[in-house]
Design a protein around this motif. Structure first.
Motif, short mmCIF file in Angstrom:
data_model
loop_
_atom_site.label_atom_id
_atom_site.label_comp_id
_atom_site.label_asym_id
_atom_site.label_seq_id
_atom_site.Cartn_x
_atom_site.Cartn_y
_atom_site.Cartn_z
N ARG A 133 14.40 -10.33 33.58
CA ARG A 133 13.96 -9.15 33.99
C ARG A 133 14.97 -7.96 33.88
NH1 ARG A 133 13.42 -11.03 38.83
NH2 ARG A 133 11.49 -11.88 38.58
N GLU A 134 16.05 -8.23 34.31
CA GLU A 134 17.30 -7.31 34.32
C GLU A 134 17.48 -6.83 32.69
OE1 GLU A 134 20.39 -9.46 36.01
OE2 GLU A 134 19.78 -8.94 38.15
N GLN A 192 14.95 -4.52 31.61
CA GLN A 192 15.20 -3.15 32.17
C GLN A 192 16.48 -2.15 31.41
OE1 GLN A 192 15.83 -4.12 36.29
NE2 GLN A 192 13.82 -3.98 36.85
N ARG A 193 17.26 -3.01 31.22
CA ARG A 193 18.45 -2.60 30.37
C ARG A 193 18.19 -2.11 29.06
NH1 ARG A 193 21.26 -6.92 32.59
NH2 ARG A 193 21.16 -7.95 30.66
N LEU A 236 15.20 -13.99 36.41
CA LEU A 236 16.01 -12.96 36.96
C LEU A 236 16.81 -12.11 35.82
CD1 LEU A 236 17.08 -11.08 39.15
CD2 LEU A 236 18.83 -12.65 39.35
#
Length: 563
Positions: free
Chosen positions: A275-276, A279-280, A272
């Protein structure tokens, strides 16, 4: 195991390149004595290279490696290789005794010192020598050597094999487990494990996890085994590229690792987080590139104050000059400000997130559904057996079956797959096939024959044929990056070679796809993608696996083999 209270490993600014590629640059991290670190990253990101440099088997281009303890002494470093380093003529007994030679020597030295003490009980140097020998034997745990040997080979599933058996009489999995046993018995303070669970069943994995969790020194583990990582490691070190400033002379497609991402927690938690974080990274890159375009336009285009057809409000010549000078000063200030901000942003802009390899699925090469109806029986094995390798078993495989074969080491999982594939003949029973059925096997080891100077592209075309290679190019599967397709195969990592083998098997999709330990050597991301595609394969799939993560989430049929 040596009883150190506090041993540390420190890596500072490590860089490594090979003639045709850069692997990583400026890697720095520390591993204290109580830390167990899992190293993760895509195949080819430099995980094995990093371990070999720490172990002293490869030299780094730059950077330092320090192993130390409070007493100021250096530490012993031990590496589990993916390929065991023993001659084939060596016996199990010889391997084990070589591993504990330092322990035998320590107990022998105590005996020699004790004899000397008995002869000269009041000689101070002899008393000191005896105390030192005794302390060293205690530190190494030398008194328990025989018990540790028995415990280790039993924990790793080797207890039933005669000690005089030579390595060339063992299976590849047994040799790999013997190499692991040897390393654990050697008991280095710094423990480096490269894919240690590839040939372990549940009993072996649980034993290894217990040993590693109690290790009195830094531990670095490269592993695809998600359940093992969750159970054993304390933190993760990701070698995949991460956000960082881009140098002006750096190519946008340079995927080499520059620095590392450190994460404290389990692999499940990291999924998790990663993935975040990506994206950032993408959002920050997009925002910076948009701002760069705006600033470049501001610098390059002619700017004026007010409207483009602006004229002074008075015709007096002095007033015209006053307003013109003021407009020029404002324009100059704005352009200078834009140039300053542009230079600053160009200096600190982050690298572009590299395009991630995304596996296109086991069915990527399927243009049309396979020819057989769902319940049509394609393979039938009737009481097939192999002496000392597989007990008699019957098996039927229909056109859409999804079957997982499990069992401890020695139960015959790989043997059964090879019988179904027709690569072995049973010592009893028979295997029959529906006419015209095609079968493909992903074996545990990649074998391309002579690979000297040949690229994956060339090997793929030779293996599948020119027609199939043109219809289904290697790039179809998302298993190798374009630059990797053109590199010599001998320069690829073990995981990248296995990716190539998988592509060859899938190029002309078989009606029955046999996968022998498909998660071995593959990156964690690819393993997850591969598992997600299983149910979408239009033919039958039979998998033999130790992977607990896969087994816990399996939704198809199960066949458990007893040894």
């Amino acid at each position: 195991m040596s009883k150190l209270s506090s041993a540390h490993l420190r890596i500072d600014g490590l860089s490594k390149s090979f003639p045709n590629r850069r692997v990583f640059t400026d890697i720095s991290f520390a591993v204290p004595h109580d830390d167990r670190v899992g190293i993760i990253g895509e195949n080819g990101s430099g995980k094995t290279t990093l371990l070999r440099i720490i172990a002293g088997e490869l030299s780094a281009d730059a950077g330092n490696i320090e192993t130390f303890q409070p007493a100021g002494n250096g530490l012993t470093v031990g590496l589990l290789h993916q390929q065991p380093p023993f001659p084939n003529t060596t016996s199990i007994h010889q391997v084990l005794e070589n591993s504990v030679a330092h322990l035998r020597a320590a107990t022998h030295q105590v005996g020699v010192a004790a004899q000397a003490l008995a002869e000269s009980p009041h000689h101070q140097k002899i008393i000191d020598d005896y105390a030192a020998a005794l302390e060293e034997a205690e530190r190494l745990g030398a008194w328990d050597t025989d018990a540790r040997i028995e415990q280790t080979i039993d924990g790793l599933g080797l207890a039933g094999i005669a000690r005089e058996t030579r390595l060339d009489q063992l299976s590849g999995g047994q040799v790999a487990r013997l190499a692991l046993a040897s390393l654990l018995l050697t008991a280095p303070e710094v423990l480096l494990l490269d894919e240690p669970t590839n040939h372990l069943d549940d009993k072996g994995v649980n034993y290894l996890s217990k040993v590693v969790s109690g290790w009195h020194g830094p531990v670095l583990v490269v592993s695809h085994d998600r359940a093992f990582l969750d159970q054993t490691i304390v933190s993760l070190l990701d070698l995949d590229p991460a956000p960082r400033p881009r140098t002006l002379d750096e190519a946008e497609d340079d995927l080499a690792t520059n620095g590392v991402t450190r994460f404290t927690g389990t692999y499940s938690d990291y999924l998790l987080f990663r993935r975040e974080a990506r994206q950032r990274w993408k959002q920050q890159y997009d925002d910076e590139q948009a701002e760069l375009r705006r600033l470049r336009a501001a610098v390059n285009q002619h700017q004026v104050v007010g409207h483009t057809n602006w004229k002074p409000r008075t015709e007096v010549r002095m007033a015209q000059k006053f307003y013109a000078d003021r407009n020029a000063r404002v324009v100059a200030r704005r352009v200078n400000d834009a140039r300053s901000r542009l230079a600053e942003l160009e200096q600190r802009q982050i690298v572009k997130p590299p395009r991630q390899l995304t596996f296109q699925g086991l069915a990527a090469a399927h243009d049309t559904p396979l020819a057989y109806s769902q319940d049509e029986q394609l393979v039938r094995a009737e009481q097939v057996a192999m002496e000392n390798r597989l007990k008699p078993i019957s098996l039927a495989i229909t056109a859409r079956d999804k079957l997982l074969i499990t069992g401890p080491n020695g139960a015959g999982k790989s043997t059964l797959l090879n019988l179904v594939a027709g690569q072995l003949q049973p010592s009893q029973g028979q295997v029959s096939y529906r006419e015209g059925v095609s079968i493909g096997l992903l074996a545990q080891e990649s074998d391309f024959g002579s690979v000297a100077g040949r690229t994956p592209q060339e090997i793929y075309q030779q293996a599948v044929g020119v027609t199939v290679a043109e219809q289904t190019p290697l790039a179809t599967f998302g298993l190798l990056a374009p630059r990797e397709e053109q590199r010599p195969v001998e320069d690829l990592s073990t995981g990248q070679r296995r990716r190539l083998t998988l592509a060859i098997v899938l190029a002309d999709p078989p009606d029955v796809l046999l996968l022998d330990e498909p998660t071995n050597h593959l990156s964690l991301l690819l393993v997850t993608e591969l598992e997600a595609s299983i149910n979408h394969y239009p033919g039958a799939i039979v998998i033999a696996s130790h992977d607990r993560w896969l087994r816990d989430r399996w939704q198809g049929k199960n066949l458990h083999l007893d040894p």
